[in-house]
Motif scaffolding. Structure first.
Motif, short mmCIF file in Angstrom:
data_model
loop_
_atom_site.label_atom_id
_atom_site.label_comp_id
_atom_site.label_asym_id
_atom_site.label_seq_id
_atom_site.Cartn_x
_atom_site.Cartn_y
_atom_site.Cartn_z
N MET A 181 0.84 -1.18 0.00
CA MET A 181 0.00 0.00 0.00
C MET A 181 0.88 1.25 0.00
O MET A 181 1.88 1.31 0.68
N THR A 182 0.47 2.24 -0.74
CA THR A 182 1.26 3.47 -0.83
C THR A 182 0.79 4.47 0.21
O THR A 182 -0.24 4.29 0.86
N ASN A 183 1.56 5.53 0.35
CA ASN A 183 1.19 6.60 1.28
C ASN A 183 0.19 7.57 0.66
O ASN A 183 -0.26 8.49 1.33
N ASN A 184 -0.10 7.39 -0.61
CA ASN A 184 -1.07 8.26 -1.26
C ASN A 184 -2.48 7.89 -0.82
O ASN A 184 -2.92 6.76 -1.00
N VAL A 185 -3.17 8.85 -0.26
CA VAL A 185 -4.54 8.63 0.18
C VAL A 185 -5.47 9.10 -0.93
O VAL A 185 -5.35 10.23 -1.40
N PRO A 186 -6.39 8.24 -1.36
CA PRO A 186 -7.31 8.64 -2.44
C PRO A 186 -8.12 9.87 -2.04
O PRO A 186 -8.45 10.07 -0.87
N ASP A 187 -8.43 10.69 -3.04
CA ASP A 187 -9.19 11.92 -2.80
C ASP A 187 -10.51 11.66 -2.08
O ASP A 187 -10.90 12.41 -1.20
N GLN A 188 -11.17 10.58 -2.46
CA GLN A 188 -12.46 10.27 -1.85
C GLN A 188 -12.29 9.95 -0.35
O GLN A 188 -13.11 10.36 0.46
N ALA A 189 -11.20 9.27 0.01
CA ALA A 189 -10.95 8.98 1.43
C ALA A 189 -10.75 10.28 2.21
O ALA A 189 -11.23 10.41 3.34
N VAL A 190 -10.08 11.24 1.61
CA VAL A 190 -9.86 12.53 2.26
C VAL A 190 -11.20 13.27 2.42
O VAL A 190 -11.46 13.87 3.46
N ARG A 191 -12.05 13.19 1.40
CA ARG A 191 -13.37 13.84 1.51
C ARG A 191 -14.20 13.21 2.62
O ARG A 191 -14.87 13.92 3.38
N VAL A 192 -14.14 11.89 2.75
CA VAL A 192 -14.88 11.21 3.82
C VAL A 192 -14.31 11.59 5.18
O VAL A 192 -15.06 11.82 6.14
N LEU A 193 -12.99 11.68 5.27
CA LEU A 193 -12.36 12.14 6.52
C LEU A 193 -12.89 13.52 6.90
O LEU A 193 -13.22 13.77 8.07
N LYS A 194 -13.02 14.40 5.95
CA LYS A 194 -13.55 15.74 6.20
C LYS A 194 -15.00 15.66 6.69
O LYS A 194 -15.42 16.43 7.56
N GLN A 195 -15.76 14.72 6.13
CA GLN A 195 -17.15 14.55 6.58
C GLN A 195 -17.19 14.11 8.04
O GLN A 195 -18.02 14.61 8.81
N PHE A 196 -16.31 13.20 8.43
CA PHE A 196 -16.24 12.79 9.84
C PHE A 196 -15.91 13.99 10.72
O PHE A 196 -16.47 14.15 11.81
N ARG A 197 -15.01 14.83 10.26
CA ARG A 197 -14.64 16.02 11.04
C ARG A 197 -15.84 16.93 11.23
O ARG A 197 -16.06 17.48 12.31
N VAL A 198 -16.64 17.12 10.18
CA VAL A 198 -17.84 17.96 10.27
C VAL A 198 -18.81 17.36 11.30
O VAL A 198 -19.37 18.08 12.13
N ILE A 199 -18.98 16.05 11.25
CA ILE A 199 -19.87 15.37 12.19
C ILE A 199 -19.38 15.56 13.62
O ILE A 199 -20.15 15.95 14.51
N PHE A 200 -18.10 15.27 13.87
CA PHE A 200 -17.57 15.38 15.23
C PHE A 200 -17.64 16.81 15.74
O PHE A 200 -17.94 17.05 16.90
N ARG A 201 -17.35 17.77 14.88
CA ARG A 201 -17.41 19.19 15.27
C ARG A 201 -18.85 19.57 15.64
O ARG A 201 -19.09 20.26 16.62
N ALA A 202 -19.81 19.13 14.83
CA ALA A 202 -21.22 19.44 15.11
C ALA A 202 -21.65 18.85 16.45
O ALA A 202 -22.36 19.51 17.22
#
Length: 160
Positions: A1-22
């Motif tokens: 596995m590479t260290n490159n994180v797919p764009d979609q995984a990063v978008r989902v991570l951001k969604q989790f952040r929005v949820i936790f912040r809310a």
């Protein structure tokens, strides 16, 4: 596995952040308005809506460990928000009832009283919830938690 994180995984991570912040922001507002944690308010809401509820049923409804529910109830009783009555049916059992002081306090709670995440999940269509549950089970397994849910699954989000 590479260290490159797919764009979609990063978008989902951001969604989790929005949820936790809310969630954090909501619990902060609740505590500021009432002086009680979100966990206490959720427990108090369930007790107020279900006069005579037994501690075991409250534990189940909150999806927390029995000791966590006991601590919540103990604090609510000590603060005068809940009365612990002996059950008419079983001499050793207790029933929980909200006091008028609790009703006054709950009127001040910025909604939803059960928390923004639980409310949002409760409003989702059953098919979406089932799909989300399956995907989250898969994610949890990918993170190394297989089999039984870890003890953290029974900790209130307000206390994390």
């Amino acid at each position: 596995m590479t260290n490159n994180v797919p764009d979609q995984a990063v978008r989902v991570l951001k969604q989790f952040r929005v949820i936790f912040r809310a969630v954090k922001e909501h619990y902060r507002k609740v505590e500021k308005a009432t002086g009680l944690s979100g966990s206490h308010i959720w427990a108090l809401t369930i007790i107020e809506e279900n006069p005579g509820i037994r501690p075991g049923e409250l534990t189940d409804r909150l999806a927390v460990h029995q000791s966590t529910a006991s601590n919540l109830v103990r604090n609510l009783v000590a603060e005068g928000f809940v009365i612990r009555d002996r059950s008419i049916d079983a001499a050793r059992a207790f029933e929980l009832v909200a006091t008028p002081k609790a009703k006054d306090l709950l009127a001040k709670v910025p909604g939803p009283k059960i928390g923004v995440l639980v409310q949002a999940l409760a409003e989702m269509p059953i098919g979406s919830i089932q799909s989300l549950e399956g995907h989250l089970d898969h994610l949890i397994a990918k993170m190394g938690h297989t089999g039984e849910m870890p003890a953290t699954a029974l900790m209130p989000l307000a206390d994390m």
